[in-house]
Design a protein around this motif. Structure first.
Motif, PDB file in Angstrom:
ATOM      1  N   ASP A 266       0.855  -1.270  -0.113  1.00 39.76           N
ATOM      2  CA  ASP A 266      -0.097   0.065  -0.013  1.00 39.76           C
ATOM      3  C   ASP A 266       0.749   1.161   0.042  1.00 39.76           C
ATOM      4  O   ASP A 266       0.480   2.329  -0.442  1.00 39.76           O
ATOM      5  CB  ASP A 266      -0.859   0.143   1.344  1.00 39.76           C
ATOM      6  CG  ASP A 266      -1.760  -1.147   1.106  1.00 39.76           C
ATOM      7  OD1 ASP A 266      -2.710  -1.202   0.385  1.00 39.76           O
ATOM      8  OD2 ASP A 266      -1.794  -2.046   2.033  1.00 39.76           O
ATOM      9  N   PRO A 318       0.051   3.004  -3.877  1.00 40.64           N
ATOM     10  CA  PRO A 318      -0.740   4.214  -3.890  1.00 40.64           C
ATOM     11  C   PRO A 318       0.110   5.511  -3.556  1.00 40.64           C
ATOM     12  O   PRO A 318      -0.163   6.657  -4.054  1.00 40.64           O
ATOM     13  CB  PRO A 318      -1.929   4.084  -3.154  1.00 40.64           C
ATOM     14  CG  PRO A 318      -2.102   2.573  -3.115  1.00 40.64           C
ATOM     15  CD  PRO A 318      -0.771   1.866  -3.501  1.00 40.64           C
ATOM     16  N   LEU A 319       1.044   5.207  -2.849  1.00 41.83           N
ATOM     17  CA  LEU A 319       1.839   6.196  -2.128  1.00 41.83           C
ATOM     18  C   LEU A 319       3.391   5.912  -2.296  1.00 41.83           C
ATOM     19  O   LEU A 319       3.734   4.844  -1.856  1.00 41.83           O
ATOM     20  CB  LEU A 319       1.530   6.696  -0.705  1.00 41.83           C
ATOM     21  CG  LEU A 319       2.368   7.796  -0.205  1.00 41.83           C
ATOM     22  CD1 LEU A 319       2.325   9.113  -1.085  1.00 41.83           C
ATOM     23  CD2 LEU A 319       2.257   8.048   1.355  1.00 41.83           C
ATOM     24  N   ASP A 344       5.647  10.199  -5.281  1.00 40.63           N
ATOM     25  CA  ASP A 344       4.653  11.126  -4.899  1.00 40.63           C
ATOM     26  C   ASP A 344       5.343  12.292  -3.932  1.00 40.63           C
ATOM     27  O   ASP A 344       5.118  13.495  -3.951  1.00 40.63           O
ATOM     28  CB  ASP A 344       3.792  10.373  -3.933  1.00 40.63           C
ATOM     29  CG  ASP A 344       2.990   9.408  -5.124  1.00 40.63           C
ATOM     30  OD1 ASP A 344       2.213   9.919  -5.872  1.00 40.63           O
ATOM     31  OD2 ASP A 344       3.034   8.095  -4.731  1.00 40.63           O
ATOM     32  N   SER A 369       6.559  17.645  -2.180  1.00 42.03           N
ATOM     33  CA  SER A 369       5.434  17.141  -2.636  1.00 42.03           C
ATOM     34  C   SER A 369       4.863  17.783  -3.844  1.00 42.03           C
ATOM     35  O   SER A 369       5.250  18.812  -4.203  1.00 42.03           O
ATOM     36  CB  SER A 369       4.280  16.775  -1.742  1.00 42.03           C
ATOM     37  OG  SER A 369       3.679  18.001  -1.305  1.00 42.03           O
ATOM     38  N   HIS A 395      -2.627  10.498   4.985  1.00 34.79           N
ATOM     39  CA  HIS A 395      -2.642  10.486   3.474  1.00 34.79           C
ATOM     40  C   HIS A 395      -3.391   9.240   3.110  1.00 34.79           C
ATOM     41  O   HIS A 395      -4.323   9.465   2.519  1.00 34.79           O
ATOM     42  CB  HIS A 395      -1.383  10.657   2.937  1.00 34.79           C
ATOM     43  CG  HIS A 395      -1.518  10.652   1.502  1.00 34.79           C
ATOM     44  ND1 HIS A 395      -1.571  11.709   0.557  1.00 34.79           N
ATOM     45  CD2 HIS A 395      -1.269   9.689   0.700  1.00 34.79           C
ATOM     46  CE1 HIS A 395      -1.642  11.369  -0.656  1.00 34.79           C
ATOM     47  NE2 HIS A 395      -1.420  10.190  -0.754  1.00 34.79           N
ATOM     48  N   ILE A 396      -3.010   8.051   3.504  1.00 38.24           N
ATOM     49  CA  ILE A 396      -3.748   6.856   3.088  1.00 38.24           C
ATOM     50  C   ILE A 396      -5.158   6.858   3.550  1.00 38.24           C
ATOM     51  O   ILE A 396      -6.055   6.609   2.839  1.00 38.24           O
ATOM     52  CB  ILE A 396      -3.237   5.630   3.694  1.00 38.24           C
ATOM     53  CG1 ILE A 396      -1.802   5.632   2.917  1.00 38.24           C
ATOM     54  CG2 ILE A 396      -3.713   4.403   3.415  1.00 38.24           C
ATOM     55  CD1 ILE A 396      -1.535   5.231   1.348  1.00 38.24           C
ATOM     56  N   ALA A 398      -7.082   9.537   4.295  1.00 42.56           N
ATOM     57  CA  ALA A 398      -7.752  10.689   3.266  1.00 42.56           C
ATOM     58  C   ALA A 398      -8.015  10.075   1.942  1.00 42.56           C
ATOM     59  O   ALA A 398      -9.089  10.524   1.265  1.00 42.56           O
ATOM     60  CB  ALA A 398      -7.107  11.870   3.541  1.00 42.56           C
ATOM     61  N   THR A 399      -7.238   9.489   1.389  1.00 44.25           N
ATOM     62  CA  THR A 399      -7.172   9.148  -0.127  1.00 44.25           C
ATOM     63  C   THR A 399      -8.045   7.824  -0.412  1.00 44.25           C
ATOM     64  O   THR A 399      -8.809   7.600  -1.300  1.00 44.25           O
ATOM     65  CB  THR A 399      -6.025   8.918  -0.720  1.00 44.25           C
ATOM     66  OG1 THR A 399      -5.325   7.784  -0.054  1.00 44.25           O
ATOM     67  CG2 THR A 399      -5.245   9.961  -0.790  1.00 44.25           C
ATOM     68  N   THR A 400      -8.259   7.149   0.942  1.00 40.72           N
ATOM     69  CA  THR A 400      -9.264   5.799   0.612  1.00 40.72           C
ATOM     70  C   THR A 400     -10.523   6.019   1.347  1.00 40.72           C
ATOM     71  O   THR A 400     -11.372   5.220   1.270  1.00 40.72           O
ATOM     72  CB  THR A 400      -8.414   4.619   1.210  1.00 40.72           C
ATOM     73  OG1 THR A 400      -8.246   4.887   2.780  1.00 40.72           O
ATOM     74  CG2 THR A 400      -7.222   4.524   0.631  1.00 40.72           C
ATOM     75  N   GLY A 401     -10.814   7.333   2.453  1.00 41.76           N
ATOM     76  CA  GLY A 401     -11.842   7.266   2.845  1.00 41.76           C
ATOM     77  C   GLY A 401     -12.004   6.486   4.408  1.00 41.76           C
ATOM     78  O   GLY A 401     -13.179   6.207   4.907  1.00 41.76           O
TER      79      GLY A 401
END
Length: 404
Positions: A266, A318-319, A344, A369, A395-396, A398-401
């Motif tokens: 991830d 993703p990151l 990223d 960034s 960050h993870i 927030a980006t995945t909810g």
């Protein structure tokens, strides 16, 4: 840290069973209550009396205990714990689990439980490497069973390789990590750390200066956020943290192979100081001084591990976070590196000799960034790691909810 947690400890048959006594004491020191189950094979290595004395409770040994079975004791026992730990987990026990067999108390408990299970495998290296064992491990992982270890080293049988049971402190760290609640719980994170050593001959090598301290601290901080951490480390000065999967490597080519084997993840964090070049034809003998003059070394470029992962397309984490150790024009060089590599974030720092950062206990980083450059104050490397891990976790989430 384990106050109030109930651990059902199944002790399998193997010389490593002696470590289970230290494990019981260590878990109790952390506040956990331990209920021991001793297999018949386990009794050949540790006695019920010693296990009972340390656990301060009765040892469960027999499936057909009439008093307990009148109350469906094995079912209650299998589900009353917060975690089931098998240490040592023998090849036989893991095979039974993978095949759903239940012909003694331990295997019946493991089949009947709806509690998370953690295994600490211990066996001969040939048994560990056997295709049947590896198939069983793949099945168990797919079923959600957690593994800690095994370690590599010398064995009681005289052979050397993977198969040694993880040390009690490593198992306790893995148990502690299991119960941690963090934004990265259920996430798999890859961290590279330390230098690489590129051989010139059997006694000489090329390397970057790196203690591995920042990467190690970051792996521990991400573990504390609940992540399952795969830690690929070169020959660093500092020891790896407990509670992570450690993959030791020497060269850049070995690190590249270990990174590829660890995917998918991830988050990928590339803190290693990978040597840019290697000797294209390293000698298998020590190079000697000669009247003919200095030896000529021909170099080849090492793989760009960060770039290959950041630009891999399908399956890209993703990151992806890179590191940039610079001695001048830190922001400009790091910003250009982020764009060139395709990652990223870049964590940049000034490692010129005057800063004392290279090999020191502190760091002063700039997070680069898409939003720009954010300078952080100078602080201890452990605190840098905690803040960066928290930023990654946020960050993870927030980006995945996923806010847990």
């Amino acid at each position: 840290m384990l106050a109030g947690k109930r651990i059902l400890l199944i002790i399998g048959g193997g010389i490593a069973a002696y470590k289970s006594l230290e494990l019981i004491r260590g878990l109790q020191d952390q506040g956990a209550a331990v209920t021991p189950v001793l297999t018949r094979a386990g009794e050949e290595f540790v006695t019920p009396l010693s296990v009972s004395a340390l656990a301060a409770t009765a040892v469960h040994r027999d499936l057909f205990d009439l008093t307990a079975e009148a109350e469906m004791g094995h079912i209650q026992l299998s589900r009353s714990a917060d975690l089931v730990v098998v240490a040592p987990a023998t090849a036989d026990l893991m095979a039974k689990m993978a095949q759903g067999l239940a012909n003694d108390l331990a295997s019946t408990l493991l089949l009947a439980t709806d509690t998370p299970i953690m295994l600490a495998p211990a066996m001969n290296v040939r048994m560990w490497d056997h295709a049947a064992t590896q198939r069983n491990i793949a099945t168990l992982r797919a079923d959600g069973v957690q593994l800690v270890g095994p370690n590599e080293g010398g064995m009681a049988c005289g052979e050397f390789g993977p198969g040694r049971m993880a040390e009690p402190n490593e198992i306790i760290a893995a148990i502690t990590a299991h119960f941690r609640q963090g934004l990265l719980s259920g996430r798999r994170v890859l961290v590279t750390s330390g230098p690489t050593h590129e051989p010139i001959d059997p006694v000489r090598y090329i390397a970057n200066r790196s203690s591995g301290a920042q990467g190690t601290a970051l792996a521990a901080a991400l573990r504390d956020q609940g992540a399952e951490v795969v830690f690929v480390t070169g020959p660093a000065e500092v020891p790896p943290p407990d509670g992570v999967e450690v993959i030791p490597v020497q060269s850049a080519l070995e690190m590249q192979a270990a990174v590829q084997a660890a995917l998918p993840v991830d988050v990928g964090v590339f803190a290693a100081a990978v040597a840019d070049w290697r000797v294209s034809s390293a000698s298998d003998r020590k190079l000697k001084k000669s009247k003919d003059g200095l030896p000529v070394l021909e170099f080849a470029e090492n793989p760009d591990i960060l770039k290959s992962v950041a630009q891999m397309g399908t399956g890209r984490p993703p990151l992806v976070v890179g590191f940039a150790a610079e001695t001048n024009d830190v922001v400009d060089n790091a910003t250009a590196k982020r764009l060139r590599k395709g990652c990223d974030w870049i964590v940049a720092n000034d490692v010129s000799p005057a800063t004392g950062i290279m090999g020191g206990a502190e760091n002063a980083v700039i997070l680069i960034s898409e939003q720009g450059a954010e300078a952080w104050p100078r602080m201890g490397k452990a605190e840098v790691a905690r803040q960066l891990a928290a930023r990654i976790a946020a960050h993870i989430a927030a980006t995945t909810g996923d806010t847990q």
